[in-house]
Design a protein around this motif. Structure first.
Motif, PDB file in Angstrom:
ATOM      1  N   ARG A  47       0.843  -1.196   0.000  1.00 26.19           N
ATOM      2  CA  ARG A  47       0.000   0.000   0.000  1.00 26.19           C
ATOM      3  C   ARG A  47       0.875   1.241   0.000  1.00 26.19           C
ATOM      4  O   ARG A  47       1.590   1.502   0.950  1.00 26.19           O
ATOM      5  CB  ARG A  47      -0.924  -0.034   1.211  1.00 26.19           C
ATOM      6  N   ARG A  48       0.789   2.026  -1.069  1.00 27.30           N
ATOM      7  CA  ARG A  48       1.623   3.212  -1.189  1.00 27.30           C
ATOM      8  C   ARG A  48       0.828   4.490  -0.948  1.00 27.30           C
ATOM      9  O   ARG A  48       1.328   5.591  -1.124  1.00 27.30           O
ATOM     10  CB  ARG A  48       2.276   3.250  -2.564  1.00 27.30           C
ATOM     11  N   VAL A  49      -0.451   4.330  -0.563  1.00 27.20           N
ATOM     12  CA  VAL A  49      -1.277   5.519  -0.347  1.00 27.20           C
ATOM     13  C   VAL A  49      -0.720   6.323   0.822  1.00 27.20           C
ATOM     14  O   VAL A  49      -0.235   5.788   1.802  1.00 27.20           O
ATOM     15  CB  VAL A  49      -2.739   5.101  -0.071  1.00 27.20           C
ATOM     16  N   GLY A  50      -0.826   7.634   0.691  1.00 26.52           N
ATOM     17  CA  GLY A  50      -0.398   8.496   1.783  1.00 26.52           C
ATOM     18  C   GLY A  50       1.099   8.591   1.962  1.00 26.52           C
ATOM     19  O   GLY A  50       1.559   9.065   2.994  1.00 26.52           O
ATOM     20  N   VAL A  51       1.873   8.163   0.966  1.00 27.70           N
ATOM     21  CA  VAL A  51       3.328   8.247   1.078  1.00 27.70           C
ATOM     22  C   VAL A  51       3.747   9.703   0.935  1.00 27.70           C
ATOM     23  O   VAL A  51       3.437  10.347  -0.068  1.00 27.70           O
ATOM     24  CB  VAL A  51       4.013   7.389   0.006  1.00 27.70           C
ATOM     25  N   PRO A  52       4.444  10.262   1.927  1.00 29.84           N
ATOM     26  CA  PRO A  52       4.827  11.670   1.845  1.00 29.84           C
ATOM     27  C   PRO A  52       5.993  11.875   0.887  1.00 29.84           C
ATOM     28  O   PRO A  52       6.671  10.928   0.483  1.00 29.84           O
ATOM     29  CB  PRO A  52       5.245  12.000   3.285  1.00 29.84           C
ATOM     30  N   SER A  53       6.241  13.130   0.546  1.00 26.35           N
ATOM     31  CA  SER A  53       7.391  13.456  -0.285  1.00 26.35           C
ATOM     32  C   SER A  53       8.678  13.043   0.405  1.00 26.35           C
ATOM     33  O   SER A  53       8.826  13.174   1.621  1.00 26.35           O
ATOM     34  CB  SER A  53       7.427  14.959  -0.561  1.00 26.35           C
ATOM     35  N   THR A  54       9.605  12.538  -0.379  1.00 30.83           N
ATOM     36  CA  THR A  54      10.916  12.121   0.150  1.00 30.83           C
ATOM     37  C   THR A  54      11.997  13.148  -0.161  1.00 30.83           C
ATOM     38  O   THR A  54      13.172  12.901   0.084  1.00 30.83           O
ATOM     39  CB  THR A  54      11.312  10.771  -0.463  1.00 30.83           C
ATOM     40  N   ALA A  55      11.620  14.323  -0.675  1.00 30.35           N
ATOM     41  CA  ALA A  55      12.602  15.264  -1.222  1.00 30.35           C
ATOM     42  C   ALA A  55      13.577  15.809  -0.184  1.00 30.35           C
ATOM     43  O   ALA A  55      14.703  16.167  -0.533  1.00 30.35           O
ATOM     44  CB  ALA A  55      11.902  16.416  -1.931  1.00 30.35           C
ATOM     45  N   LEU A  56      13.166  15.895   1.076  1.00 29.39           N
ATOM     46  CA  LEU A  56      14.081  16.415   2.098  1.00 29.39           C
ATOM     47  C   LEU A  56      14.806  15.306   2.853  1.00 29.39           C
ATOM     48  O   LEU A  56      15.546  15.591   3.800  1.00 29.39           O
ATOM     49  CB  LEU A  56      13.335  17.333   3.073  1.00 29.39           C
ATOM     50  N   PHE A  57      14.631  14.073   2.430  1.00 31.07           N
ATOM     51  CA  PHE A  57      15.424  12.981   2.992  1.00 31.07           C
ATOM     52  C   PHE A  57      16.776  12.981   2.287  1.00 31.07           C
ATOM     53  O   PHE A  57      17.155  12.037   1.597  1.00 31.07           O
ATOM     54  CB  PHE A  57      14.729  11.635   2.793  1.00 31.07           C
ATOM     55  N   THR A  58      17.481  14.085   2.455  1.00 30.44           N
ATOM     56  CA  THR A  58      18.722  14.272   1.718  1.00 30.44           C
ATOM     57  C   THR A  58      19.663  15.134   2.532  1.00 30.44           C
ATOM     58  O   THR A  58      19.302  15.673   3.578  1.00 30.44           O
ATOM     59  CB  THR A  58      18.437  14.913   0.344  1.00 30.44           C
ATOM     60  N   ASP A  59      20.876  15.267   2.045  1.00 33.41           N
ATOM     61  CA  ASP A  59      21.872  16.130   2.675  1.00 33.41           C
ATOM     62  C   ASP A  59      21.911  17.470   1.942  1.00 33.41           C
ATOM     63  O   ASP A  59      21.688  17.538   0.729  1.00 33.41           O
ATOM     64  CB  ASP A  59      23.254  15.473   2.611  1.00 33.41           C
ATOM     65  N   GLN A  60      22.225  18.508   2.662  1.00 28.60           N
ATOM     66  CA  GLN A  60      22.208  19.846   2.077  1.00 28.60           C
ATOM     67  C   GLN A  60      23.145  19.962   0.887  1.00 28.60           C
ATOM     68  O   GLN A  60      22.841  20.665  -0.084  1.00 28.60           O
ATOM     69  CB  GLN A  60      22.559  20.896   3.150  1.00 28.60           C
ATOM     70  N   TYR A  61      24.273  19.276   0.926  1.00 26.92           N
ATOM     71  CA  TYR A  61      25.230  19.478  -0.166  1.00 26.92           C
ATOM     72  C   TYR A  61      24.744  18.945  -1.499  1.00 26.92           C
ATOM     73  O   TYR A  61      25.271  19.309  -2.551  1.00 26.92           O
ATOM     74  CB  TYR A  61      26.611  18.984   0.204  1.00 26.92           C
ATOM     75  N   GLU A  62      23.713  18.084  -1.489  1.00 25.50           N
ATOM     76  CA  GLU A  62      23.128  17.673  -2.774  1.00 25.50           C
ATOM     77  C   GLU A  62      22.516  18.892  -3.470  1.00 25.50           C
ATOM     78  O   GLU A  62      22.665  19.091  -4.677  1.00 25.50           O
ATOM     79  CB  GLU A  62      22.052  16.602  -2.563  1.00 25.50           C
ATOM     80  N   LEU A  63      21.823  19.730  -2.678  1.00 30.56           N
ATOM     81  CA  LEU A  63      21.176  20.911  -3.246  1.00 30.56           C
ATOM     82  C   LEU A  63      22.172  22.002  -3.599  1.00 30.56           C
ATOM     83  O   LEU A  63      22.020  22.693  -4.625  1.00 30.56           O
ATOM     84  CB  LEU A  63      20.116  21.449  -2.277  1.00 30.56           C
ATOM     85  N   THR A  64      23.202  22.165  -2.783  1.00 28.30           N
ATOM     86  CA  THR A  64      24.185  23.205  -3.099  1.00 28.30           C
ATOM     87  C   THR A  64      25.019  22.829  -4.319  1.00 28.30           C
ATOM     88  O   THR A  64      25.458  23.700  -5.074  1.00 28.30           O
ATOM     89  CB  THR A  64      25.091  23.490  -1.890  1.00 28.30           C
ATOM     90  N   MET A  65      25.223  21.515  -4.535  1.00 31.61           N
ATOM     91  CA  MET A  65      25.892  21.096  -5.775  1.00 31.61           C
ATOM     92  C   MET A  65      25.044  21.437  -6.983  1.00 31.61           C
ATOM     93  O   MET A  65      25.555  21.879  -8.024  1.00 31.61           O
ATOM     94  CB  MET A  65      26.189  19.594  -5.739  1.00 31.61           C
ATOM     95  N   VAL A  66      23.727  21.224  -6.865  1.00 26.96           N
ATOM     96  CA  VAL A  66      22.832  21.574  -7.962  1.00 26.96           C
ATOM     97  C   VAL A  66      22.908  23.071  -8.242  1.00 26.96           C
ATOM     98  O   VAL A  66      22.992  23.502  -9.410  1.00 26.96           O
ATOM     99  CB  VAL A  66      21.391  21.142  -7.645  1.00 26.96           C
ATOM    100  N   GLN A  67      22.889  23.890  -7.186  1.00 27.17           N
ATOM    101  CA  GLN A  67      22.980  25.337  -7.377  1.00 27.17           C
ATOM    102  C   GLN A  67      24.250  25.726  -8.132  1.00 27.17           C
ATOM    103  O   GLN A  67      24.201  26.494  -9.093  1.00 27.17           O
ATOM    104  CB  GLN A  67      22.952  26.039  -6.018  1.00 27.17           C
ATOM    105  N   ALA A  68      25.379  25.167  -7.695  1.00 32.86           N
ATOM    106  CA  ALA A  68      26.653  25.508  -8.338  1.00 32.86           C
ATOM    107  C   ALA A  68      26.699  25.005  -9.773  1.00 32.86           C
ATOM    108  O   ALA A  68      27.238  25.679 -10.670  1.00 32.86           O
ATOM    109  CB  ALA A  68      27.814  24.937  -7.533  1.00 32.86           C
ATOM    110  N   ALA A  69      26.142  23.802 -10.019  1.00 33.05           N
ATOM    111  CA  ALA A  69      26.147  23.254 -11.374  1.00 33.05           C
ATOM    112  C   ALA A  69      25.237  24.054 -12.298  1.00 33.05           C
ATOM    113  O   ALA A  69      25.541  24.249 -13.484  1.00 33.05           O
ATOM    114  CB  ALA A  69      25.726  21.785 -11.341  1.00 33.05           C
ATOM    115  N   LEU A  70      24.111  24.521 -11.764  1.00 37.93           N
ATOM    116  CA  LEU A  70      23.231  25.378 -12.569  1.00 37.93           C
ATOM    117  C   LEU A  70      23.962  26.652 -12.988  1.00 37.93           C
ATOM    118  O   LEU A  70      23.881  27.085 -14.145  1.00 37.93           O
ATOM    119  CB  LEU A  70      21.966  25.723 -11.781  1.00 37.93           C
TER     120      LEU A  70
END
Length: 442
Positions: free
Chosen positions: A8-31
């Protein structure tokens, strides 16, 4: 195939913040650098098995697919990133539209693996792939560790039934994931109702010592349980005197008594005595369940005991001493642009010692000997040798961002039993040793 088969996958919340900050800062720098869209290949693998283990077990793949599918940023998350200045406005706007659109290949769930095995291969733009690193590793490292412990316990049990009962020994969400991984590794049931609900794993449970202590006598407690749950129930017989409890249990339930559970003492000795007493009382079909801090070694030591079922908690949900698999997620190839025609260039971090790895987009196959037993894990880049084409291990999991390989949990469980049985017999030894298959690079 119904929804219960797939979980049953109903009600599964977003997993987007199950991450480390440097994943997002790498994206910023690569952009900003104009490199975020470069076509890239990441692979998840482990450089070594936990000390003394002879094989690993792939588990968590189904949960990874759910996590990838649910990896998106809602307005509240985006506001958090903006307000905390985790990344700049341009990156927040990019994240608002994020959906993984690439491809994922990997070992199917339940398969065994060895050092260097490319368990998961994630392909797409650098930015969309790098964001998934932490959530993929957190799932695979945890679930594969539990499944490996479960597999060893299953092998030690030699066909006897196993109950997963570790929910109270770990985080409440880890308990559900652990029950799922244990089922893949060979356990038959779980005590955790959330795992039963979400993944359709058979659940079991009757009573604890508290129920016996609640009543004025053990006889009253047993009578109440049998009146409620029927003669086929399992009665806990070690609250006071085991011999007296077994006698009382059979008097109340008769020879139809389902099982007795022993949760303390010298389990080998007590199990023999209880079996003899049950047989003398005519309860020859009554099963014996043992619990109490079991692990694979304790289970193996009870092989000669008349035990029908083992209940395992703490040691299972902590990976029996190895709660992680030390998997890593590395960029192994990338192009100079997003153009599919642009060739992929192997890349590798230059490290000394144990952290060395190999670049390039890899395939994996398992070579068999003349008797059909696995003899090597073969890993390479480029063309697959003709003799190994039919022995490739990776399967397509996600195509163009769409999951294409969901399957019932039973399929992963059956696959593991088949994969384990295809290994050399020494894989079942509990003594410390090297991986049962060598890893060969070609």
């Amino acid at each position: 195939m119904n929804s219960a088969d797939l979980g049953r996958r109903v009600g599964v919340p977003s997993t987007a913040l199950f991450t480390d900050q440097y994943e997002l800062t790498m994206v910023q720098a690569a952009l900003k650098a104009g490199t975020a869209d470069r076509r890239s290949v990441f692979e998840a693998f482990t450089r070594r098995l936990p000390e003394g283990r002879r094989y690993g077990v792939v588990a968590g793949t189904g949960r990874v697919l759910d996590a990838v599918e649910n990896f998106h940023f809602d307005d509240e998350m985006l506001a958090f990133l903006r307000d905390q200045r985790v990344v700049d406005a341009r990156t927040v706007d990019w994240l608002a539209d994020y959906r993984f659109s690439g491809d994922i290949w990997g070992y199917p769930e339940g398969e065994v693996y060895f050092p260097g095995s490319p368990l998961l291969r994630v392909e797409g733009s650098f930015a969309e792939c790098v964001l998934l690193e932490t959530v993929i590793l957190s799932i695979l490292n945890h679930d594969s560790a539990i499944a490996a412990a479960a597999s060893r316990m299953s092998a030690a049990a030699g066909g006897r039934r196993l109950i997963e009962m570790g929910a109270r020994r770990t985080h409440e969400l880890s308990a559900v994931a652990s029950a799922r991984a244990a089922y893949i590794g060979g356990f038959h049931t779980t005590s955790d109702l959330a795992a039963g609900f979400r993944y359709n794993i058979p659940t079991v449970g009757t009573s604890a010592h508290a129920f016996t202590l609640l009543h004025d006598s053990e006889r009253d407690a047993f009578q109440a349980q049998v009146d409620s749950l029927g003669r086929g129930t399992s009665l806990l017989v070690d609250t006071y005197d085991v011999t007296e409890a077994v006698r009382t249990a059979v008097e109340i339930a008769g020879p139809e008594l389902g099982a007795v559970r022993i949760d303390s003492g010298d389990l080998l000795l007590v199990a023999h005595r209880v079996r003899q007493q049950l047989d003398e009382l005519g309860a020859t079909e009554t099963k014996i369940v043992v619990t109490s801090d079991l692990d694979e070694y304790a289970i193996a030591s009870l092989a000669a005991a008349p035990v029908d079922t083992y209940g395992v908690g703490t040691q299972l949900v902590t990976g029996s001493g190895h709660p992680t698999c030390s998997m890593v997620y590395k960029l192994v190839a990338r192009a100079r642009s997003a153009d599919p025609a642009d060739p992929l260039l192997p890349v590798v971090k230059k490290s000394l010692g144990a952290k060395s790895s190999r670049g390039g987009r890899k395939w994996a196959a398992r070579r068999l000997d003349e008797y059909g037993v696995a003899e090597a894990e073969v890993i390479g880049t480029g063309d697959v040798p003709a003799e190994l084409v039919g022995r490739q291990l990776q399967v397509e999991l996600v195509r163009g961002g769409e999951v294409v390989a969901r399957e019932p949990l039973e399929a992963a469980r059956d696959r593991h039993i088949a994969a384990r049985s295809g290994l050399p017999m020494s894989a079942m030894q509990l003594s410390r040793g090297e991986p049962v298959l060598p890893t060969e690079y070609v």
